[in-house]
Structures are given as C-alpha cells and as structure tokens.
Design a protein around this motif. Structure first.
Motif, PDB file in Angstrom:
ATOM      1  N   LEU A  64       0.823  -1.208   0.000  1.00 51.37           N
ATOM      2  CA  LEU A  64       0.000   0.000   0.000  1.00 51.37           C
ATOM      3  C   LEU A  64       0.861   1.264   0.000  1.00 51.37           C
ATOM      4  CD1 LEU A  64      -2.783  -1.080   2.529  1.00 51.37           C
ATOM      5  CD2 LEU A  64      -2.926  -1.004   0.043  1.00 51.37           C
ATOM      6  N   LEU A  65       1.952   1.248   0.767  1.00 51.50           N
ATOM      7  CA  LEU A  65       2.848   2.399   0.755  1.00 51.50           C
ATOM      8  C   LEU A  65       3.472   2.611  -0.624  1.00 51.50           C
ATOM      9  CD1 LEU A  65       4.657   1.976   4.204  1.00 51.50           C
ATOM     10  CD2 LEU A  65       2.907   3.664   3.598  1.00 51.50           C
ATOM     11  N   GLN A 123       2.122   1.741  -3.492  1.00 53.76           N
ATOM     12  CA  GLN A 123       1.077   2.282  -4.355  1.00 53.76           C
ATOM     13  C   GLN A 123       0.848   3.760  -4.088  1.00 53.76           C
ATOM     14  OE1 GLN A 123      -2.317  -0.225  -3.640  1.00 53.76           O
ATOM     15  NE2 GLN A 123      -1.437  -1.986  -4.727  1.00 53.76           N
ATOM     16  N   ALA A 124       0.888   4.177  -2.804  1.00 46.40           N
ATOM     17  CA  ALA A 124       0.711   5.592  -2.482  1.00 46.40           C
ATOM     18  C   ALA A 124       1.859   6.425  -3.040  1.00 46.40           C
ATOM     19  CB  ALA A 124       0.608   5.764  -0.970  1.00 46.40           C
ATOM     20  N   ARG A 125       3.091   5.899  -2.951  1.00 45.45           N
ATOM     21  CA  ARG A 125       4.222   6.637  -3.519  1.00 45.45           C
ATOM     22  C   ARG A 125       4.098   6.762  -5.035  1.00 45.45           C
ATOM     23  NH1 ARG A 125       7.158   3.834   0.692  1.00 45.45           N
ATOM     24  NH2 ARG A 125       7.471   2.046  -0.686  1.00 45.45           N
ATOM     25  N   GLN A 126       3.650   5.720  -5.686  1.00 45.35           N
ATOM     26  CA  GLN A 126       3.468   5.811  -7.141  1.00 45.35           C
ATOM     27  C   GLN A 126       2.377   6.805  -7.508  1.00 45.35           C
ATOM     28  OE1 GLN A 126       2.737   1.812  -8.436  1.00 45.35           O
ATOM     29  NE2 GLN A 126       4.841   1.101  -8.011  1.00 45.35           N
ATOM     30  N   ALA A 127       1.290   6.844  -6.714  1.00 43.52           N
ATOM     31  CA  ALA A 127       0.231   7.823  -6.986  1.00 43.52           C
ATOM     32  C   ALA A 127       0.744   9.248  -6.803  1.00 43.52           C
ATOM     33  CB  ALA A 127      -0.970   7.560  -6.071  1.00 43.52           C
ATOM     34  N   ASP A 128       1.564   9.492  -5.767  1.00 47.17           N
ATOM     35  CA  ASP A 128       2.139  10.825  -5.568  1.00 47.17           C
ATOM     36  C   ASP A 128       3.062  11.201  -6.717  1.00 47.17           C
ATOM     37  OD1 ASP A 128       0.764  11.034  -3.207  1.00 47.17           O
ATOM     38  OD2 ASP A 128       2.461  10.393  -1.944  1.00 47.17           O
ATOM     39  N   GLN A 129       3.833  10.243  -7.204  1.00 43.76           N
ATOM     40  CA  GLN A 129       4.719  10.537  -8.329  1.00 43.76           C
ATOM     41  C   GLN A 129       3.935  10.886  -9.587  1.00 43.76           C
ATOM     42  OE1 GLN A 129       7.249   7.127  -8.716  1.00 43.76           O
ATOM     43  NE2 GLN A 129       8.346   7.490  -6.763  1.00 43.76           N
ATOM     44  N   ARG A 130       2.832  10.151  -9.842  1.00 44.23           N
ATOM     45  CA  ARG A 130       2.017  10.462 -11.023  1.00 44.23           C
ATOM     46  C   ARG A 130       1.377  11.844 -10.902  1.00 44.23           C
ATOM     47  NH1 ARG A 130       0.287   5.053 -10.355  1.00 44.23           N
ATOM     48  NH2 ARG A 130      -1.693   5.806  -9.473  1.00 44.23           N
ATOM     49  N   ARG A 131       0.892  12.202  -9.696  1.00 42.57           N
ATOM     50  CA  ARG A 131       0.278  13.522  -9.532  1.00 42.57           C
ATOM     51  C   ARG A 131       1.319  14.626  -9.681  1.00 42.57           C
ATOM     52  NH1 ARG A 131      -4.441  15.591  -7.711  1.00 42.57           N
ATOM     53  NH2 ARG A 131      -4.360  17.713  -6.850  1.00 42.57           N
ATOM     54  N   SER A 132       2.516  14.413  -9.118  1.00 38.00           N
ATOM     55  CA  SER A 132       3.563  15.420  -9.276  1.00 38.00           C
ATOM     56  C   SER A 132       3.921  15.609 -10.742  1.00 38.00           C
ATOM     57  CB  SER A 132       4.797  15.003  -8.470  1.00 38.00           C
ATOM     58  OG  SER A 132       4.491  14.896  -7.094  1.00 38.00           O
ATOM     59  N   ALA A 133       4.004  14.523 -11.499  1.00 38.86           N
ATOM     60  CA  ALA A 133       4.303  14.639 -12.927  1.00 38.86           C
ATOM     61  C   ALA A 133       3.183  15.357 -13.670  1.00 38.86           C
ATOM     62  CB  ALA A 133       4.542  13.251 -13.516  1.00 38.86           C
TER      63      ALA A 133
END
Length: 548
Positions: free
Chosen positions: A435-436, A438-448
């Motif tokens: 889960l962590l 997945q959360a890091r990947q979601a933050d990276q996609r939003r930052s991009a």
C-alpha cells in the motif's frame, strides 16, 4: 568358445525373449509420453525392491555394461542382507527381471563378443545390459526422493547475491567476447572469452535452478502446515518463532535483490541475440542434443519471468510475496486459536483421544455401552412418538448411517453459544509495504501531472495533455468554480501541495479548448490561467519568513 555377431544375436534372442519383448537396438525412435511413463512402472511392481536394487546397480557406475550373471552375483549379497526377497538372486529369476526392465525401457540390450567355456556360460555372459538415459534420470529422482526428510527445506538465500553478481559478470564477459571476436574469432583469446562467458551463464542458471527448487520445496511444506486446523502444543512455538520470522527474512532478501537483478536482465535483453550466438552448439555434439540451460531464448525468458512482472503474468517474486502474506496470516490465526482456548488443543482434544482409546480396547458389547454413556444415544427402541420425517433405515448401523456435520464450537466446547470477541487485526507487513508503494506511485504520477500543467502555462490550449494531467486539471477546475458566488465572478484555487494556481475568468466570446488523449474539453466564454512552477514548496521558507 567364440561366436560371430549373427550367432550371438540368435542366442541373445533365445535368452532375452522374442522380438516382441526386446526391440532391436537399431530401432531407436523417440518415445512418446505413454512410453516415457512406462519407465516408472517398476516402482509399483510387487518386486519393486529387486528392481530398485538392479537399477541402483546399473546407475552406480558410468557406462555400466552387466550380464545376468554379474547382476545375480550382486543381488546375492543384497539377499543375504535382507534387502531383497529370498530367491531373487537366482539367475533365471534375474533374467526375467532384466527382460521386464528391457520391455519397460529402463534397460537396453548391449552387444559384445564373449569368450566362454560352455554354452551355459556363453548364454549368461554374452547378453549384456545397459541403462537408458531417461532411466538414469528416473532412478536419480527416486533416490533423491527417498532421501528427502519430512521437515522444511532451507531456502538457499545466499544464491541471490551470487545471481546478481553473475548477471553483472555475464555483461562484462559478453563485452570481452565480442571485442575479442572483432579482432579474430579463431584466436585463442577469443575462444577463452567465449568459454568464460559460457561458464558465467551456466553458473547463473544452476544457481537459479537451486534457488527456485528450494523456494518451491519450502513453500510446499508451508502450505502443508497452514492447512492444518489444529497444532500440537510442541509445534506452536516452533511455527511462531521459526516459520513466521524465517519466511519474512526470505521475502526481504528476495525483494532486496530483485530490483538489481531485474535491471541486469533488462540490460541483457537487447544483446540476447549476440549472447546466444556466442553460446552456439558445439560442433562435436551436433544439433540433436540436450543442451545446458541458458542456451535458448526460452531459458532466458523463464529466468526473466521469475523476477520481472509482465502484463497479465505476475512474476514468481510477486507470487512469493502474496503466498507469504497468506501463510503468515494463517499461521498467526492458527497459533492464536490454539493459545486462546478456542480450539481443540486446550479444549476437549485430550478427552476425545482418551475416549477413542477406550473404544479401541473395548469389545463389541462394551463399545455399545460406552457409546451410549458417552453420547447419550441408545437404540431406536423407545416409546416416544415417531418424528415427522425419518429417512434413516433402521437396518443400517449408526456407524454406517449418514454423517452429520458438527461445528467446531460444538466439537471443542460442547455447546452452540457464541463467545469470544472480535479478532484483532493482524500485522501484515507485506500488505502495508504494498500500500505504501502504491501511495508513492500515486504521488509521483500527480507530481508529474502538475509539472506538465505548470510547463504548459499559457499554452495549455495548444498542447495535448496526458490523462493524469487532464484529471488533475478537472479537479482544480471544480474547486475553482466552487469558489465563485455567481457565473460572472472569477474563481481561483491553489493546489494544496504543489505551487500551481488555476484561475478561471469569464470572458464573453472567448472559448478555451484543452486537448488530451481522451478527448477535448471546451470552456465556453471562459479564460483559463495557469500560474506557478508546479514544484513542492520549500519546507524552510516559512521558517525564514517567520524569523523575519
């Protein structure tokens, strides 16, 4: 006396059987699946001990070429030790066993000119037997299986860094081999470079095969453990202290080395063709030969699939992580059930075992009285009215009648009342880490996505946005529109994390078009303004401002 080859063949046919029993040596055709499975028949035969002794005799040395007399002499020692039945070392019996093994395909009839002093000696010595290649594999697997203990097998975790270093060494050895081949492929340095490359490839695949085998064996034992509903008291501490900690350590080691191994495999993907060309088949062996692993694209694809996920096909590392999470949860639940008083171990397990012992030692009449006293069930002769429906036959004994399922609560405590409390949520480190991630990947996609919008700026109408950027923009537009009191007012919103401000301003006659891969968004009579660089705020900036 000596005999030419054609006379020896005639005598061999008389000793080893007719043409239907023994196939001619020249007729070597590929075996189909049914014929290959015939190689295992001797393991279930009534005389399997004799067959095992014979096959171990043929597989104990290289190029074993034995006659019936030599096999009988070896079986005589086994018969004296009691490892085979009495009479199995008789020459006629041995010949029958050898003929049967030839029919099944485990042995083949050899050819040799023999010097003998009598017809009987010639018959027993001229027919030679050799073991087939597939039979050697079968017997080797059988001996390994008989030596395997029932407990867990240790996972060869130390092979993971060796595989990592080996893949890096393959890349360097491949570069050296290509450079040496560029000068002159027939020189000794070029040949030595190819040999070093083959050595690295063979070592890596042997290490991976051993690692995969130990992982499969350990998790097979683990699956056998977690399916058990009850645990003995002496097993609880072992499973809790050994297995739970050990499988977490195994998974942590695999995950730590998977990333670098996957990177090395990705680097070798582009040069796989050159690698396989340098590892081409040896001219001395020909083309129809079973080669070592790592010489075909299928071998490299199998190695890659073990460590790297593919669309619709998870890797073995992902399967190992998922199986570990399930196993830890099952083991902890079993330990908790056994130690909390809700299972058979602290409940009525001892009483049921004592009752079973009484039944085992009782005669028929005592067993009936014991059954009536223990369960309160007597014969069907009673004075109460018959029930509304009764499908049981009074001629059928109770032990042969239909079986009624009894819940665990009734078996362990003798009542149906619900008790206990809601189970605690078990600590699941593997799911938490997933889960962590997945959360890091979601933050990276939003930052991009925010960075893409900030880069577009005033030219957002002339660019094609990605789906993530369009989603973030629609989210900010919704918040900006919610800030307005009326349709003629201006609305503005700032991204709560990144430095990006979205402002919408009504402008009659001017439309804003935003293109994306999913379609086109059109804002009528509205001007869209994007301001900011889309970066994360400096955490030290508020502190400096507050100081001033």
């Amino acid at each position: 006396m000596t005999a030419p080859d054609h006379e020896a063949d005639v005598l061999r046919a008389g000793v080893a059987g007719n043409a239907t029993d023994v196939p001619p040596p020249a007729a070597e055709t590929p075996l189909d699946d049914a014929q290959r499975l015939q190689l295992y028949v001797y393991l279930q035969a009534p005389e399997h001990r004799t067959y095992l002794a014979i096959m171990r005799l043929f597989t104990s040395t290289l190029l074993a070429d034995l006659s019936a007399g030599e096999v009988a002499a070896a079986l005589a020692a086994a018969e004296r030790e009691g490892r085979v039945a009495t009479g199995e070392s008789d020459v006629d019996t041995v010949i029958d066993r050898l003929k049967q093994l030839v029919k099944w395909g485990n042995l083949v009839v050899g050819r040799r000119e023999t010097i003998a002093s009598s017809i009987a000696e010639f018959q027993h010595g001229s027919v030679r037997y050799q073991v087939s290649k597939l039979a050697v594999r079968v017997q080797r697997d059988v001996d390994a299986l008989l030596r395997v203990p029932e407990g867990a097998r240790e996972v060869s975790r130390e092979l993971l860094p060796a595989i990592d270093r080996g893949l890096a060494g393959i890349g360097k050895a491949l570069s050296d081999a290509l450079a040496a081949e560029g000068h002159d492929p027939r020189t000794k340095p070029a040949r030595q470079a190819r040999e070093r490359l083959a050595e690295q490839v063979t070592t890596v695949f042997l290490q991976h095969a051993e690692l995969a085998a130990t992982v499969r064996d350990f998790y097979a034992y683990l699956g056998q453990v977690v399916t058990r509903h009850q645990l003995a008291p002496d097993e609880i501490s072992g499973f809790r202290n050994l297995l739970v900690e050990y499988i977490q350590m195994v998974v942590e080691d695999v995950l730590r080395h998977t990333e670098t191994i996957a990177g090395s495999l990705a680097g070798l993907t582009g040069v796989r063709g050159e690698l396989l060309r340098l590892l081409g088949p040896a001219d001395q062996l020909g083309t129809d030969v079973e080669r070592a692993r790592g010489r075909t694209p299928a071998d490299w694809q199998e190695l890659t699939d073990w460590f790297v996920d593919a669309p619709g096909r998870p890797s073995q590392v992902a399967a190992l992580r998922e199986a570990t999470a399930r196993a830890i949860g099952s083991l902890l639940a079993s330990v908790k059930r056994a130690t909390s008083g809700g299972g058979l171990v602290p409940g009525r397990r001892g009483e049921l075992l004592k009752l079973a012992k009484w039944f085992d030692r009782a005669d028929e009449s005592t067993a009936h009285r014991l059954y009536a006293a223990a369960f309160g069930l007597h014969s069907a002769r009673h004075l109460q009215p018959a029930p509304d429906y009764d499908s049981d036959n009074d001629k059928v004994p109770w032990r042969d009648g239909p079986v009624q399922d009894v819940t665990v609560s009734v078996r362990s405590r003798g009542d149906r009342g619900a008790r206990g409390r809601t189970s605690r949520v078990l600590d699941d480190p593997m799911t938490e880490e997933t889960l962590l991630q997945q959360a890091r990947q979601a933050d990276q996609r939003r930052s991009a996505a925010v960075a893409e919008l900030a880069e577009a700026g005033a030219d957002v109408g002339q660019r094609t946005l990605s789906p993530d950027a369009l989603g973030v923009l629609c989210e900010l537009l919704t918040l900006a529109m919610a800030q307005r009191d009326g349709s003629d007012d201006e609305g503005s919103v700032l991204d709560p994390v990144h430095r990006l401000r979205v402002t919408i301003r009504p402008e009659p006659g001017q439309d804003t078009r935003i293109s994306s891969a999913a379609g086109e968004l059109r804002l009528r009579d509205t001007v869209l303004v994007l301001a900011g660089d889309g970066g994360l705020p400096d955490p030290e900036a508020p502190a400096r401002g507050a100081a001033r």
